[in-house]
Scaffold this motif. Structure first.
Motif, PDB file in Angstrom:
ATOM      1  N   VAL A  38      22.346  -8.806  -5.423  1.00  0.00           N
ATOM      2  CA  VAL A  38      21.162  -9.031  -4.592  1.00  0.00           C
ATOM      3  C   VAL A  38      20.674 -10.469  -4.733  1.00  0.00           C
ATOM      4  O   VAL A  38      20.085 -11.031  -3.809  1.00  0.00           O
ATOM      5  N   ARG A  39      20.938 -11.102  -5.871  1.00  0.00           N
ATOM      6  CA  ARG A  39      20.556 -12.508  -6.042  1.00  0.00           C
ATOM      7  C   ARG A  39      21.370 -13.393  -5.093  1.00  0.00           C
ATOM      8  O   ARG A  39      20.839 -14.311  -4.468  1.00  0.00           O
ATOM      9  N   SER A  43       0.822  -1.220   0.000  1.00  0.00           N
ATOM     10  CA  SER A  43       0.000   0.000   0.000  1.00  0.00           C
ATOM     11  C   SER A  43       0.850   1.261   0.000  1.00  0.00           C
ATOM     12  O   SER A  43       0.479   2.264  -0.603  1.00  0.00           O
ATOM     13  N   SER A  44       1.998   1.216   0.680  1.00  0.00           N
ATOM     14  CA  SER A  44       2.876   2.390   0.666  1.00  0.00           C
ATOM     15  C   SER A  44       4.099   2.177  -0.208  1.00  0.00           C
ATOM     16  O   SER A  44       4.983   3.022  -0.266  1.00  0.00           O
ATOM     17  N   LYS A  45       4.170   1.045  -0.877  1.00  0.00           N
ATOM     18  CA  LYS A  45       5.203   0.704  -1.869  1.00  0.00           C
ATOM     19  C   LYS A  45       6.580   0.533  -1.254  1.00  0.00           C
ATOM     20  O   LYS A  45       7.147  -0.538  -1.282  1.00  0.00           O
ATOM     21  N   HIS A  46       7.172   1.604  -0.714  1.00  0.00           N
ATOM     22  CA  HIS A  46       8.568   1.578  -0.277  1.00  0.00           C
ATOM     23  C   HIS A  46       9.428   0.994  -1.396  1.00  0.00           C
ATOM     24  O   HIS A  46       9.226   1.293  -2.563  1.00  0.00           O
ATOM     25  N   GLU A  47      10.340   0.124  -1.071  1.00  0.00           N
ATOM     26  CA  GLU A  47      11.223  -0.412  -2.098  1.00  0.00           C
ATOM     27  C   GLU A  47      10.717  -1.729  -2.678  1.00  0.00           C
ATOM     28  O   GLU A  47      11.345  -2.314  -3.544  1.00  0.00           O
ATOM     29  N   MET A  48       9.550  -2.188  -2.201  1.00  0.00           N
ATOM     30  CA  MET A  48       9.053  -3.478  -2.676  1.00  0.00           C
ATOM     31  C   MET A  48       8.559  -3.415  -4.118  1.00  0.00           C
ATOM     32  O   MET A  48       8.388  -4.438  -4.765  1.00  0.00           O
ATOM     33  N   VAL A  49       8.283  -2.209  -4.608  1.00  0.00           N
ATOM     34  CA  VAL A  49       7.889  -2.089  -6.010  1.00  0.00           C
ATOM     35  C   VAL A  49       9.112  -2.108  -6.923  1.00  0.00           C
ATOM     36  O   VAL A  49       8.984  -2.196  -8.130  1.00  0.00           O
ATOM     37  N   ASN A  50      10.293  -2.039  -6.327  1.00  0.00           N
ATOM     38  CA  ASN A  50      11.508  -2.013  -7.122  1.00  0.00           C
ATOM     39  C   ASN A  50      11.796  -3.396  -7.693  1.00  0.00           C
ATOM     40  O   ASN A  50      11.728  -4.394  -6.969  1.00  0.00           O
ATOM     41  N   PRO A  51      12.105  -3.498  -8.980  1.00  0.00           N
ATOM     42  CA  PRO A  51      12.359  -4.816  -9.564  1.00  0.00           C
ATOM     43  C   PRO A  51      13.548  -5.547  -8.974  1.00  0.00           C
ATOM     44  O   PRO A  51      13.743  -6.736  -9.236  1.00  0.00           O
ATOM     45  N   ILE A  52      14.354  -4.881  -8.173  1.00  0.00           N
ATOM     46  CA  ILE A  52      15.452  -5.550  -7.470  1.00  0.00           C
ATOM     47  C   ILE A  52      14.911  -6.705  -6.633  1.00  0.00           C
ATOM     48  O   ILE A  52      15.564  -7.736  -6.465  1.00  0.00           O
ATOM     49  N   PHE A  53      13.695  -6.549  -6.132  1.00  0.00           N
ATOM     50  CA  PHE A  53      13.079  -7.586  -5.303  1.00  0.00           C
ATOM     51  C   PHE A  53      12.988  -8.922  -6.043  1.00  0.00           C
ATOM     52  O   PHE A  53      13.165  -9.987  -5.450  1.00  0.00           O
ATOM     53  N   GLY A  54      12.740  -8.869  -7.353  1.00  0.00           N
ATOM     54  CA  GLY A  54      12.620 -10.099  -8.132  1.00  0.00           C
ATOM     55  C   GLY A  54      13.887 -10.923  -8.128  1.00  0.00           C
ATOM     56  O   GLY A  54      13.846 -12.160  -8.032  1.00  0.00           O
ATOM     57  N   ASP A  55      15.050 -10.271  -8.212  1.00  0.00           N
ATOM     58  CA  ASP A  55      16.309 -11.011  -8.199  1.00  0.00           C
ATOM     59  C   ASP A  55      16.584 -11.612  -6.825  1.00  0.00           C
ATOM     60  O   ASP A  55      17.137 -12.708  -6.711  1.00  0.00           O
ATOM     61  N   PHE A  56      16.217 -10.895  -5.764  1.00  0.00           N
ATOM     62  CA  PHE A  56      16.396 -11.450  -4.425  1.00  0.00           C
ATOM     63  C   PHE A  56      15.556 -12.714  -4.256  1.00  0.00           C
ATOM     64  O   PHE A  56      16.042 -13.740  -3.758  1.00  0.00           O
ATOM     65  N   ILE A  57      14.303 -12.644  -4.682  1.00  0.00           N
ATOM     66  CA  ILE A  57      13.401 -13.791  -4.565  1.00  0.00           C
ATOM     67  C   ILE A  57      13.919 -14.973  -5.381  1.00  0.00           C
ATOM     68  O   ILE A  57      13.839 -16.128  -4.956  1.00  0.00           O
TER      69      ILE A  57
END
Length: 353
Positions: free
Chosen positions: A309-310, A78-92
């Motif tokens: 990040v991966r 809801s507040s996005k923060h850095e979770m909307v950043n595609p960097i999250f995909g590589d971490f996952i």
């Protein structure tokens, strides 16, 4: 033992047991290393499992061990923060590799920030996961004491400076990386150095600003708030921040950006003014070594502080699984150092006419 037959499809436990003429309990215990199963029977079962491509059911194994064999990732949006950043995909992706090797599944829950507490409580009460990864820690993150209260194993990607309760974490040395980047630009003769940062309620951004300011103060250069921006790390944010600062009377000659995505926006703003990156305005960025957004090939496009990040996802997932398996062990900590890679985006400060 029945006549052997071959199938390309994996067998289930019942079929393997029938093929061996053993009970399902005996086969399961043999595959899970129970000591009451003889060595000869265990070898026979293991050989047959390989021959018939047997793959144990994660759910069945979980019922036998009392574990969910799943790790949760609760993502507030809801507040996005850095979770909307595609960097999250590589971490996952990195974390998922570790889970797969260890026989675990991943459960992703996308929630409004207001519902985050209830999601964690629900995961615990339903025994849906054996542990969770905490993403995007804030300075004084309420999720850390909550998870301690719930006694749900967890590990944090990053750190929360305001939390005194011990917890497992993996982080990049953000302060050191940005102090080094600032010093690199100072050595090139730059005095007007701008910072385009992430949201500074986030711990990583707070540490990056501290590193930037420490380098300036060490050289007796005043910290100029007009050269600092904080916001969602998007290309548009990088572009608008750079465009605005380049419009100042005493514009920056160098910029440090908190992400490669912001740096792309900064380059767009520089070129829009007819300036040349690396000659008129230098840029250093932080590069998370994204698999789909590479910072050049042999020669980096941007000078960058670089950390994968991966790889962080792989390592933190393993740290959490260790905590799940050994709950009495002390929390683990790992601080990764970023590497400074010199690219084509930096050069000596331009001379004043």
């Amino acid at each position: 033992m029945k006549a052997l037959w071959w199938t390309k499809e994996p067998m289930n436990l019942k079929e393997l047991s029938e093929q061996l003429g053993l009970s399902q309990t005996t086969v399961s215990r043999a595959l899970n290393g129970y000591p009451e199963v003889s060595a000869a029977t265990r070898k026979r079962v293991e050989d047959a499992a390989r021959t018939f491509n047997y793959r144990p059911s994660t759910r069945a194994k979980g019922l036998a061990t009392g574990q969910a064999l799943a790790i949760g990732h609760v993502i507030p949006v809801s507040s996005k923060h850095e979770m909307v950043n595609p960097i999250f995909g590589d971490f996952i992706a990195g974390a998922g590799e570790t889970y797969a090797r260890q026989g675990y599944e991943m459960i992703l829950s996308i929630v409004d920030d207001d519902n985050e507490d209830q999601i964690y409580r629900g995961l615990k009460s339903r025994r849906a996961v054996d542990g969770v990864i905490v993403h995007g820690p804030r300075m004084d993150d309420p999720r850390i004491p909550l998870l301690h209260e719930l006694q749900l194993p967890f590990a944090v990607h990053g750190r929360a400076s305001g939390c005194t309760t011990p917890y497992t974490w993996l982080d990049v040395n953000n302060r050191s990386a940005f102090e080094r980047a600032t010093n690199f630009l100072l050595d090139l003769g730059h005095q007007r150095i701008a910072l385009i940062n992430g949201l500074e309620v986030m711990d990583f951004a707070y540490r990056r600003r501290n590193g930037y300011e420490a380098a300036l103060k060490a050289q007796n250069i005043p910290v100029d708030l007009s050269l600092m921006r904080s916001g969602e790390m998007t290309e548009v944010f990088g572009y608008q921040s750079t465009r605005d600062m380049l419009g100042q009377d005493d514009a920056p000659t160098a910029i440090i950006a908190s992400s490669l995505i912001c740096a792309l926006g900064a380059r767009r703003a520089i070129e829009e003014r007819g300036l040349v990156m690396g000659k008129d305005v230098s840029i250093i960025t932080h590069d998370d070594a994204l698999s789909y957004l590479q910072n050049g090939a042999d020669i980096p496009i941007f000078t960058a502080t670089r950390s994968s990040v991966r790889d962080a996802g792989r390592k933190l997932a393993m740290m959490l699984l260790d905590a799940v398996a050994n709950p009495l062990n002390a929390p683990q900590h790992e601080l990764l150092e970023a590497e400074l890679m010199v690219g084509g985006s930096t050069g000596p400060a331009p001379r004043k006419d």
